[in-house]
Design a protein around this motif. Structure first.
Motif, mmCIF file in Angstrom:
data_model
loop_
_atom_site.group_PDB
_atom_site.id
_atom_site.type_symbol
_atom_site.label_atom_id
_atom_site.label_comp_id
_atom_site.label_asym_id
_atom_site.label_seq_id
_atom_site.Cartn_x
_atom_site.Cartn_y
_atom_site.Cartn_z
ATOM 1 N N ARG A 182 0.765 -1.227 0.111
ATOM 2 C CA ARG A 182 0.152 -0.033 -0.119
ATOM 3 C C ARG A 182 0.965 1.293 -0.049
ATOM 4 O O ARG A 182 1.612 1.558 0.866
ATOM 5 N N LEU A 183 0.523 2.221 -0.959
ATOM 6 C CA LEU A 183 1.339 3.381 -1.159
ATOM 7 C C LEU A 183 0.514 4.371 -1.295
ATOM 8 O O LEU A 183 -0.310 4.455 -2.278
ATOM 9 N N MET A 184 0.195 5.470 -0.264
ATOM 10 C CA MET A 184 -0.368 6.568 -0.345
ATOM 11 C C MET A 184 0.141 7.956 -0.140
ATOM 12 O O MET A 184 0.947 8.121 0.476
ATOM 13 N N LEU A 185 0.114 8.431 -1.449
ATOM 14 C CA LEU A 185 1.002 9.790 -1.511
ATOM 15 C C LEU A 185 0.270 10.935 -1.990
ATOM 16 O O LEU A 185 -0.058 11.176 -3.072
ATOM 17 N N SER A 186 -0.672 11.202 -0.970
ATOM 18 C CA SER A 186 -1.694 12.458 -1.198
ATOM 19 C C SER A 186 -1.511 13.836 -0.687
ATOM 20 O O SER A 186 -0.729 13.650 0.273
ATOM 21 N N ASP A 187 -2.056 14.679 -1.199
ATOM 22 C CA ASP A 187 -1.901 16.211 -0.802
ATOM 23 C C ASP A 187 -0.582 16.596 -0.580
ATOM 24 O O ASP A 187 -0.224 17.046 0.417
ATOM 25 N N SER A 188 0.158 16.355 -1.851
ATOM 26 C CA SER A 188 1.739 16.395 -1.571
ATOM 27 C C SER A 188 2.210 17.480 -2.812
ATOM 28 O O SER A 188 3.455 17.592 -2.926
ATOM 29 N N HIS A 189 1.393 18.283 -3.405
ATOM 30 C CA HIS A 189 1.856 19.068 -4.626
ATOM 31 C C HIS A 189 2.739 18.471 -5.621
ATOM 32 O O HIS A 189 3.637 19.030 -5.893
ATOM 33 N N ILE A 190 2.526 17.047 -6.007
ATOM 34 C CA ILE A 190 3.563 16.509 -6.748
ATOM 35 C C ILE A 190 3.196 17.067 -8.017
ATOM 36 O O ILE A 190 1.925 16.896 -8.567
#
Length: 492
Positions: A78-86
């Motif tokens: 599981r990889l959650m990468l949210s709300d990070s301005h990518i």
């Protein structure tokens, strides 16, 4: 025996050792890390262990994901990468994530995805790309994701989808494309989604629903098409969807519906058609939808209803046809067969008269709303035998009088709203006032009481009444010269 015991104890100590959590992260579980506030381009410097199975990264700084960001993480699930301005992702960023099942990239600033970005994720089941700035997607982007079950592309800037984009997604169960700029869906786009159960397309710019587009979606249960620009639906468009139970078509530009459009939608339980400029309904529109519980036709251009349009909706409990000022008449049989109906909303229309048998057979009716129409009178027996009726709304009409037995034989009646009507205050109103005197608690009191000082009778010769008697009628607009042949002291 002792050796075995010591070995077990040693293994226990190893398991009990604290997880080597990076300084900028929190590690609640042994194989999971939660980090925030770092630099997206320098994720590798966080020192995340390669044996993690769950990673949550959020509120990271503006930047691009690099090829080495997740190197060696072959067991990550599981990889959650949210709300990070990518803003961008290097082509090889996820190549080591061969066991990943969930990838969440929601709420970023991603405008483009490299064509082979997801090719190593053959076990992926959930993919969240929602709330980004994607304008297009390569047609081969999802070709290796044969196990994908949920795909979220909602709230991007997609105006076009390649016809072969979902070709290999045969296990897909949920597809969300809402909140984009899609004007049409190409034929064949949904040709292999035999297991799809939920398709979300609301808040786009779709202008039509073409024949064959949905023909392979035999398992589809929920279809959301509301808040588009749909002007036409092909005849039979929904016929193959025999499992469909939830359909939203509200807030579109539909002026007409094809005949028999829902004839084979036997499992529908929820349907919305409100806020469409519908001019008329076909005589045959619905099949035997015994499971349909609610139907709302608010804000249309309908002038009337076909006599048999609703006849097969035997399980309908709530029906609304409101805020349609062109609706001026209803056929006597409009609601025949709706024995389960409990709520009937007909307010804010242009109704000037009602057929006497309009409500006949609605034995389960509890509430009827006729407010804000142009009704000058009511049929004498309109509410007769509706023994379940609890609330009647008649305010804001043109009613001048009511029969004394208009609400007789209604054992459950709890409230009648009659305000803002131009009552003709002559002796003809006396029978109804007598009923009011016997049932003072039924008249709605939402408006302030109006006092009337009777002076002289409109009949010839005048009938004298007790001077100074105040008539208090809650919610009733009475003219200033009402006269009655008996003192009225009971309206409190």
């Amino acid at each position: 025996m002792l050796r075995s015991t010591l070995l077990c104890a040693a293994l226990g100590l190893l398991r009990a050792q604290p997880f080597p959590c990076p300084p900028a992260c929190k590690c609640v579980f042994r194989d999971a890390a939660q980090c925030s506030g770092g630099d997206v381009a320098r994720l590798a410097e966080l020192g995340l262990p390669a044996n993690l199975t769950h990673i949550l990264l959020f509120r990271m700084g503006h930047g691009a994901l690099q090829n080495h960001s997740f190197s060696g993480m072959t067991v990550l699930q599981r990889l959650m990468l949210s709300d990070s301005h990518i803003v961008a992702i290097a082509p090889g960023t996820f190549h080591d994530l061969i066991k990943l099942k969930t990838l969440r990239l929601s709420r970023n600033k991603i405008t483009h995805l490299p064509a082979a970005l997801l090719d190593k994720m053959v076990l992926l089941e959930q993919l969240f790309l929602d709330r980004n700035e994607l304008k297009d997607i390569d047609q081969n982007m999802f070709q290796k994701l044969v196990n994908l079950q949920e795909l979220f592309l909602n709230q991007n800037q997609l105006a076009f989808l390649p016809a072969r984009l979902f070709t290999n997604l045969g296990n897909l169960k949920l597809l969300d494309l809402s909140g984009n700029n899609l004007t049409h869906l190409p034929q064949g786009l949904l040709g292999t989604q035999a297991k799809l159960e939920k398709l979300v397309l609301h808040s786009n710019q779709l202008v039509s629903l073409d024949a064959g587009l949905l023909s392979r979606l035999r398992a589809l249960k929920e279809l959301q098409l509301d808040r588009n620009h749909i002007r036409s639906i092909a005849p039979g468009a929904f016929d193959p969807l025999r499992s469909l139970s939830h359909l939203t078509l509200s807030r579109n530009h539909l002026e007409f519906l094809p005949s028999a459009l829902f004839l084979y939608s036997h499992n529908l339980t929820f349907l919305t058609l409100f806020e469409n400029p519908l001019e008329e309904l076909p005589e045959v529109l619905f099949g035997k939808l015994a499971g349909l519980r609610e139907l709302w036709l608010n804000r249309t251009r309908l002038r009337t209803l076909p006599a048999t349009a609703l006849r097969a909706l035997s399980g309908l409990r709530e029906f609304g046809l409101t805020l349609s000022p062109r609706l001026s008449a209803l056929p006597e049989d409009a609601f025949r067969g709706l024995a389960s109906l409990q709520v009937l909303a007909l307010h804010s229309n242009g109704l000037a008269a009602l057929p006497g048998a309009l409500l006949r057979g609605l034995d389960g009716l509890r509430r009827v709303s006729l407010r804000h129409n142009r009704l000058r009178a009511l049929p004498h027996a309109l509410f007769r035998h509706l023994r379940s009726l609890e609330r009647v709304e008649l305010e804001h009409n043109q009613l001048e009088a009511l029969a004394g037995d208009a609400f007789a034989d209604l054992p459950r009646l709890a409230e009648v709203l009659l305000g803002h009507n131009p009552w003709r205050c002559d002796c003809g109103l006396r029978p109804f006032l007598a009923w009011l005197r016997r049932h003072p608690g039924l008249v709605g009191r939402a408006e302030p009481p109006i006092s009337v000082f009777p002076r002289y009778c409109s009949t010839t010769p005048p009938v004298e009444v007790e001077a100074g008697v105040l008539l208090f009628m809650f919610g009733l607009h009475i003219g200033p010269f009402c006269i009655f042949s008996f003192p009225l002291r009971v309206f409190l």
